[in-house]
Scaffold this motif. Structure first.
Motif: not given
Length: 315
Positions: A61-72
């Protein structure tokens, strides 16, 4: 950051470096442990109790950025929580590390990101920019001042066999057969090589064994691996088959043409290099010293983390 499994322990190192060297806060959520490398973890879902699972929801909820690694991506569940349910107002980053699904069909990912309007794309090595031209190269990092990544002095006091290590996660992708054949051929010709083939052990043991060696063989695939960075930091002479594309981009990032890798593109090259390093131990030692100096000046975790933070701050 989200990852099904942490690729070569790189995601946790990014998290730690961002937290250490910037004003920002990063966390990593993971689902699986592969191999036996015992990478450090942050929020590893199988090990979390109810409070830890709830913490994931709070962070989402609080994050500004979602950083997805590999195929996630956002459709991967983490416990009962789905990132897709928390996407509103987030910047989305997709970070590719050379997973087989990506290498074998990069166009499917390009089409997906185009359809979704996703433009914040990262790749871990320069060669992957050929597969995802829209991406920015984000070099991996190692914490160069960690004890196990510091040089071990006195290795050259023993004038016995040249100690050469190789730590392939997957031998079929790292030229392991060619390496072992080269060593066998050279030893039959009187070259003094002692091999430490480091396979499926905890990362701390792997690093401890590497720093006792004189030479590290990474692979001859045209680019470099995290293993290269570890060896360079440890002041070991590192062999890898960097091609012109990778050398150009590495030199641009490092802001120097004096790159420390010893180049070998095929088995004949590799045999020649190993023979020379055995015959000239002073040169081998000097190359290791140059390797460590390169990491301190051009590839420190502070510098590389700053590159990622700069990217975050523009999105």
């Amino acid at each position: 950051m989200f990852a099904i499994n942490d690729p070569a322990g790189t995601a946790i190192q990014f998290c730690k470096a961002v937290n250490k060297f910037s004003q920002h806060s990063a966390r990593l959520v993971t689902l699986e442990t592969r191999y036996s490398h015992s990478w450090e973890k942050d929020l590893h879902v199988p090990e979390l109790g109810p409070d830890g699972i709830e913490e994931i929801a709070i962070l989402m909820r609080e994050a500004d950025i979602f950083h997805f690694h590999m195929t996630c991506d956002e459709h991967q569940t983490f416990g009962p929580h789905l990132p897709a349910d928390f996407m509103k107002g987030k910047a989305i980053v997709h970070h590719h590390h050379g997973h087989h699904d990506f290498r074998s069909n990069p166009q499917s990912f390009r089409d997906k990101y185009k359809k979704l309007g996703r433009s914040n794309l990262l790749v871990s090595t320069p060669d992957l920019m050929k597969k995802l031209p829209e991406a920015r190269w984000q070099p991996n990092l190692v914490p160069i001042n960690s004890t196990l990544l510091m040089p071990m002095w006195g290795r050259f006091d023993d004038h016995g066999a040249l100690k050469v290590c190789h730590s392939p996660t997957r031998k079929d992708l790292k030229n392991t057969d060619e390496f072992m054949d080269a060593v066998t051929r050279l030893n039959k010709k009187g070259v003094r090589l002692e091999v430490d083939l480091i396979d499926d052990v905890p990362n701390s043991e792997c690093l401890a064994r590497k720093r006792r060696c004189h030479v590290l063989f990474d692979h001859m695939q045209g680019y470099y691996g995290v293993s290269s960075l570890e060896g360079l930091s440890q002041g070991v002479a590192v062999i890898a088959g960097l091609d012109d594309w990778n050398r150009t981009h590495v030199a641009e990032f490092a802001q120097t043409d004096e790159l420390p890798w010893i180049t070998a593109h095929d088995q004949a090259d590799l045999e020649h290099v190993l023979r020379e390093l055995d015959q000239n131990r002073a040169r081998c030692q000097r190359l290791g010293l140059n390797s460590r100096e390169f990491m301190e000046k051009h590839w420190s975790d502070k510098h590389v983390a700053g590159h990622l933070v700069d990217f975050y701050e523009t999105i």
